[in-house]
Scaffold this motif. Structure first.
Motif, PDB file in Angstrom:
ATOM      1  N   VAL A 154     -62.372  25.643-114.153  1.00  0.00           N
ATOM      2  CA  VAL A 154     -61.405  25.336-115.206  1.00  0.00           C
ATOM      3  C   VAL A 154     -60.261  24.455-114.702  1.00  0.00           C
ATOM      4  O   VAL A 154     -59.397  24.059-115.495  1.00  0.00           O
ATOM      5  CB  VAL A 154     -60.839  26.619-115.861  1.00  0.00           C
ATOM      6  CG1 VAL A 154     -61.969  27.453-116.450  1.00  0.00           C
ATOM      7  CG2 VAL A 154     -59.986  27.429-114.901  1.00  0.00           C
ATOM      8  N   LEU A 155     -60.244  24.149-113.403  1.00  0.00           N
ATOM      9  CA  LEU A 155     -59.207  23.281-112.856  1.00  0.00           C
ATOM     10  C   LEU A 155     -59.630  21.818-112.907  1.00  0.00           C
ATOM     11  O   LEU A 155     -60.798  21.483-112.705  1.00  0.00           O
ATOM     12  CB  LEU A 155     -58.910  23.655-111.406  1.00  0.00           C
ATOM     13  CG  LEU A 155     -57.999  24.865-111.186  1.00  0.00           C
ATOM     14  CD1 LEU A 155     -58.015  25.274-109.714  1.00  0.00           C
ATOM     15  CD2 LEU A 155     -56.570  24.579-111.643  1.00  0.00           C
ATOM     16  N   ALA A 156     -58.649  20.964-113.132  1.00  0.00           N
ATOM     17  CA  ALA A 156     -58.857  19.535-112.983  1.00  0.00           C
ATOM     18  C   ALA A 156     -59.106  19.215-111.509  1.00  0.00           C
ATOM     19  O   ALA A 156     -58.746  20.007-110.626  1.00  0.00           O
ATOM     20  CB  ALA A 156     -57.631  18.779-113.488  1.00  0.00           C
ATOM     21  N   PRO A 157     -59.724  18.072-111.195  1.00  0.00           N
ATOM     22  CA  PRO A 157     -59.915  17.701-109.790  1.00  0.00           C
ATOM     23  C   PRO A 157     -58.606  17.757-109.010  1.00  0.00           C
ATOM     24  O   PRO A 157     -57.574  17.285-109.482  1.00  0.00           O
ATOM     25  CB  PRO A 157     -60.463  16.271-109.882  1.00  0.00           C
ATOM     26  CG  PRO A 157     -61.149  16.220-111.210  1.00  0.00           C
ATOM     27  CD  PRO A 157     -60.319  17.079-112.117  1.00  0.00           C
ATOM     28  N   ARG A 158     -58.669  18.379-107.838  1.00  0.00           N
ATOM     29  CA  ARG A 158     -57.511  18.588-106.965  1.00  0.00           C
ATOM     30  C   ARG A 158     -56.477  19.515-107.591  1.00  0.00           C
ATOM     31  O   ARG A 158     -55.324  19.556-107.144  1.00  0.00           O
ATOM     32  CB  ARG A 158     -56.857  17.257-106.573  1.00  0.00           C
ATOM     33  CG  ARG A 158     -57.803  16.277-105.907  1.00  0.00           C
ATOM     34  CD  ARG A 158     -58.322  16.773-104.574  1.00  0.00           C
ATOM     35  NE  ARG A 158     -57.268  16.943-103.577  1.00  0.00           N
ATOM     36  CZ  ARG A 158     -57.463  17.427-102.351  1.00  0.00           C
ATOM     37  NH1 ARG A 158     -58.685  17.781-101.973  1.00  0.00           N
ATOM     38  NH2 ARG A 158     -56.467  17.547-101.512  1.00  0.00           N
ATOM     39  N   GLY A 159     -56.881  20.274-108.598  1.00  0.00           N
ATOM     40  CA  GLY A 159     -56.002  21.301-109.133  1.00  0.00           C
ATOM     41  C   GLY A 159     -55.758  22.390-108.111  1.00  0.00           C
ATOM     42  O   GLY A 159     -56.461  22.496-107.100  1.00  0.00           O
ATOM     43  N   ARG A 160     -54.787  23.235-108.381  1.00  0.00           N
ATOM     44  CA  ARG A 160     -54.362  24.222-107.394  1.00  0.00           C
ATOM     45  C   ARG A 160     -54.449  25.642-107.958  1.00  0.00           C
ATOM     46  O   ARG A 160     -54.344  25.872-109.165  1.00  0.00           O
ATOM     47  CB  ARG A 160     -52.916  23.975-106.953  1.00  0.00           C
ATOM     48  CG  ARG A 160     -52.689  22.663-106.241  1.00  0.00           C
ATOM     49  CD  ARG A 160     -51.211  22.453-105.975  1.00  0.00           C
ATOM     50  NE  ARG A 160     -50.666  23.533-105.156  1.00  0.00           N
ATOM     51  CZ  ARG A 160     -49.532  24.191-105.436  1.00  0.00           C
ATOM     52  NH1 ARG A 160     -48.839  23.908-106.503  1.00  0.00           N
ATOM     53  NH2 ARG A 160     -49.115  25.145-104.631  1.00  0.00           N
ATOM     54  N   VAL A 161     -54.617  26.586-107.021  1.00  0.00           N
ATOM     55  CA  VAL A 161     -54.473  28.011-107.292  1.00  0.00           C
ATOM     56  C   VAL A 161     -53.368  28.540-106.396  1.00  0.00           C
ATOM     57  O   VAL A 161     -53.333  28.234-105.202  1.00  0.00           O
ATOM     58  CB  VAL A 161     -55.774  28.794-107.000  1.00  0.00           C
ATOM     59  CG1 VAL A 161     -55.534  30.304-107.138  1.00  0.00           C
ATOM     60  CG2 VAL A 161     -56.889  28.356-107.930  1.00  0.00           C
ATOM     61  N   VAL A 162     -52.451  29.301-106.968  1.00  0.00           N
ATOM     62  CA  VAL A 162     -51.523  30.088-106.156  1.00  0.00           C
ATOM     63  C   VAL A 162     -51.746  31.544-106.535  1.00  0.00           C
ATOM     64  O   VAL A 162     -51.837  31.886-107.712  1.00  0.00           O
ATOM     65  CB  VAL A 162     -50.048  29.675-106.346  1.00  0.00           C
ATOM     66  CG1 VAL A 162     -49.813  28.280-105.790  1.00  0.00           C
ATOM     67  CG2 VAL A 162     -49.617  29.745-107.797  1.00  0.00           C
ATOM     68  N   LEU A 163     -51.874  32.387-105.519  1.00  0.00           N
ATOM     69  CA  LEU A 163     -52.192  33.776-105.800  1.00  0.00           C
ATOM     70  C   LEU A 163     -51.514  34.691-104.799  1.00  0.00           C
ATOM     71  O   LEU A 163     -51.176  34.303-103.688  1.00  0.00           O
ATOM     72  CB  LEU A 163     -53.707  34.001-105.789  1.00  0.00           C
ATOM     73  CG  LEU A 163     -54.454  33.846-104.458  1.00  0.00           C
ATOM     74  CD1 LEU A 163     -54.544  35.188-103.716  1.00  0.00           C
ATOM     75  CD2 LEU A 163     -55.859  33.296-104.692  1.00  0.00           C
ATOM     76  N   PRO A 175     -67.114  35.092-116.905  1.00  0.00           N
ATOM     77  CA  PRO A 175     -66.745  33.703-117.201  1.00  0.00           C
ATOM     78  C   PRO A 175     -65.533  33.610-118.118  1.00  0.00           C
ATOM     79  O   PRO A 175     -65.362  34.411-119.047  1.00  0.00           O
ATOM     80  CB  PRO A 175     -68.009  33.154-117.889  1.00  0.00           C
ATOM     81  CG  PRO A 175     -69.117  33.976-117.321  1.00  0.00           C
ATOM     82  CD  PRO A 175     -68.548  35.351-117.151  1.00  0.00           C
ATOM     83  N   LEU A 176     -64.682  32.624-117.851  1.00  0.00           N
ATOM     84  CA  LEU A 176     -63.462  32.430-118.623  1.00  0.00           C
ATOM     85  C   LEU A 176     -63.744  31.613-119.882  1.00  0.00           C
ATOM     86  O   LEU A 176     -64.612  30.727-119.874  1.00  0.00           O
ATOM     87  CB  LEU A 176     -62.417  31.712-117.773  1.00  0.00           C
ATOM     88  CG  LEU A 176     -61.860  32.515-116.599  1.00  0.00           C
ATOM     89  CD1 LEU A 176     -61.080  31.606-115.647  1.00  0.00           C
ATOM     90  CD2 LEU A 176     -60.970  33.651-117.094  1.00  0.00           C
ATOM     91  N   PRO A 177     -62.992  31.853-120.963  1.00  0.00           N
ATOM     92  CA  PRO A 177     -63.260  31.167-122.235  1.00  0.00           C
ATOM     93  C   PRO A 177     -62.569  29.811-122.341  1.00  0.00           C
ATOM     94  O   PRO A 177     -61.908  29.512-123.353  1.00  0.00           O
ATOM     95  CB  PRO A 177     -62.700  32.163-123.259  1.00  0.00           C
ATOM     96  CG  PRO A 177     -61.533  32.784-122.557  1.00  0.00           C
ATOM     97  CD  PRO A 177     -61.952  32.900-121.107  1.00  0.00           C
ATOM     98  N   PHE A 178     -62.699  28.971-121.302  1.00  0.00           N
ATOM     99  CA  PHE A 178     -62.019  27.684-121.290  1.00  0.00           C
ATOM    100  C   PHE A 178     -62.976  26.586-120.838  1.00  0.00           C
ATOM    101  O   PHE A 178     -63.935  26.833-120.109  1.00  0.00           O
ATOM    102  CB  PHE A 178     -60.799  27.720-120.355  1.00  0.00           C
ATOM    103  CG  PHE A 178     -59.840  28.840-120.649  1.00  0.00           C
ATOM    104  CD1 PHE A 178     -59.120  28.857-121.831  1.00  0.00           C
ATOM    105  CD2 PHE A 178     -59.692  29.891-119.754  1.00  0.00           C
ATOM    106  CE1 PHE A 178     -58.257  29.900-122.112  1.00  0.00           C
ATOM    107  CE2 PHE A 178     -58.826  30.936-120.016  1.00  0.00           C
ATOM    108  CZ  PHE A 178     -58.108  30.936-121.212  1.00  0.00           C
ATOM    109  N   LEU A 179     -62.665  25.360-121.265  1.00  0.00           N
ATOM    110  CA  LEU A 179     -63.481  24.216-120.884  1.00  0.00           C
ATOM    111  C   LEU A 179     -63.257  23.842-119.423  1.00  0.00           C
ATOM    112  O   LEU A 179     -62.228  24.179-118.826  1.00  0.00           O
ATOM    113  CB  LEU A 179     -63.131  23.018-121.773  1.00  0.00           C
ATOM    114  CG  LEU A 179     -63.420  23.164-123.267  1.00  0.00           C
ATOM    115  CD1 LEU A 179     -62.912  21.938-124.014  1.00  0.00           C
ATOM    116  CD2 LEU A 179     -64.912  23.378-123.521  1.00  0.00           C
ATOM    117  N   ASP A 180     -64.203  23.133-118.867  1.00  0.00           N
ATOM    118  CA  ASP A 180     -64.048  22.606-117.514  1.00  0.00           C
ATOM    119  C   ASP A 180     -62.801  21.716-117.449  1.00  0.00           C
ATOM    120  O   ASP A 180     -62.530  20.934-118.378  1.00  0.00           O
ATOM    121  CB  ASP A 180     -65.259  21.748-117.131  1.00  0.00           C
ATOM    122  CG  ASP A 180     -66.549  22.547-117.051  1.00  0.00           C
ATOM    123  OD1 ASP A 180     -66.516  23.767-117.286  1.00  0.00           O
ATOM    124  OD2 ASP A 180     -67.592  21.929-116.747  1.00  0.00           O
TER     125      ASP A 180
END
Length: 250
Positions: A133-142, A100-105
Motif C-alpha cells: 500500500v506504500l508508494a515507491p520509497r514510501g516509509r514505515v515508522v513503527l 489483507p488491507l482494504p486499500f489500493l497499491d
C-alpha cells in the motif's frame, strides 16, 4: 473461540478506560508518542496510514501536522472513540492487520504503526501489506515491545526464541488479559528485509526531560531500561537486489 477459552486482547470491553489511560500515561504520552512522531519527521502533505490507530491520538497529531490520515483498527469501540476525536475528516476502517488491507497499491506515503506488531505471531504478511500500500520509497515508522522488556515481564532467559506470552492488566478493578509475541532483534530484521524494506534507523529513545517532574519513577526506569524499540523503514522497489535477502541497511 471455544467454550471456556480465555479471551485475550479484548480492547472493545475496555476501550474507554484504556483510551483514557493511553492518552495520559507517561510511557505513552511522554515516551512512545513523541518518539514515533519524531521518527516520522515532516509529514505535511503526506498520505499516512495509521495502522492500529486505536482511539486516534496519533492520528490527531498527524492531522495537526498537515498529513492526510487514514486509520485502521480491529476494535470497533476504539474506532468509535477515534471518530469522536477526529470527526469526519479522517477515514476509519475496521481491519485485522494480519489480513489483507482494504486499500489500493501505492495509496500511502507513510505507514505509522504504534505498539501493534507485538500482537502478531507472524510479521511478514502484515509488512508485505504495508509494502504493497506504500508508494515507491514510501516509509514505515513503527514501535514495538523491546525484547528485553518481554524478558523482564516473564522472567525468561530465552532472548533468541520467538514465542507468545500473556500478561494481565488491571483496568478499573477488572482484569484485561493480554497476549503478546516475543521475538529477538534478528527475527525483526529478517522480517523487514524479507518483506521488502531497508532499515534506516533503529531507536531506543531516552525519556523526555519533562517526565522527570510529572512521573519521576517512570523517568528513572526509562533512563535505565529500554521499554520499546522503534524502527524507520523504507520500501524498496521489487527489482531491488536486497529484496528477500537476509541483509538489512542502516
Amino acid at each position: 473461540m471455544s467454550e471456556g477459552e480465555i479471551k485475550h486482547n479484548d480492547y472493545d470491553e475496555f476501550a474507554c478506560v484504556y483510551a483514557r489511560r493511553n492518552e495520559t500515561n507517561p510511557f505513552n504520552a511522554l515516551y512512545e508518542r513523541p518518539a514515533i512522531l519524531d521518527l516520522a519527521g515532516e509529514v505535511r502533505g503526506l498520505r499516512v496510514l495509521d495502522a492500529g490507530c486505536g482511539a486516534g491520538v496519533h492520528a490527531a497529531e498527524l492531522v495537526d501536522r498537515g498529513a492526510t490520515v487514514t486509520g485502521v483498527d480491529l476494535s470497533r469501540n476504539l474506532l468509535d472513540l477515534a471518530r469522536e476525536r477526529l470527526g469526519p475528516r479522517v477515514p476509519l476502517h475496521r481491519s485485522d492487520l494480519s489480513q489483507p488491507l482494504p486499500f489500493l497499491d501505492g495509496a500511502f506515503d507513510l505507514v505509522l504503526s504504534s505498539l501493534v506488531l507485538h500482537y502478531l505471531a507472524d510479521w511478514e504478511p502484515t509488512l508485505r501489506e504495508f509494502h504493497r500500500v506504500l508508494a515507491p520509497r514510501g516509509r514505515v515508522v513503527l514501535s514495538t515491545h523491546h525484547p528485553f522488556m518481554d524478558m523482564r515481564i516473564i522472567d525468561s532467559d530465552d532472548y533468541l526464541g520467538t514465542f507468545s506470552f500473556t500478561e494481565e492488566w488491571v483496568q478499573d478493578g477488572r482484569t484485561m488479559r493480554m497476549r503478546f509475541w516475543h521475538r529477538p532483534l534478528r527475527a525483526m530484521l529478517a522480517a523487514f528485509t524479507a518483506s521488502g524494506f531497508a532499515v534506516d534507523d533503529i531507536a531506543e529513545p531516552d525519556p523526555r526531560p519533562e517526565m522527570a517532574e510529572v512521573a519521576p519513577d517512570a523517568y528513572r526506569h526509562l533512563s535505565r531500561n529500554a521499554q520499546f524499540l522503534f524502527f524507520s523503514l523504507t520500501a524498496l522497489t521489487h527489482d531491488h537486489p536486497l529484496i528477500g535477502t537476509s541483509r538489512w541497511l542502516l
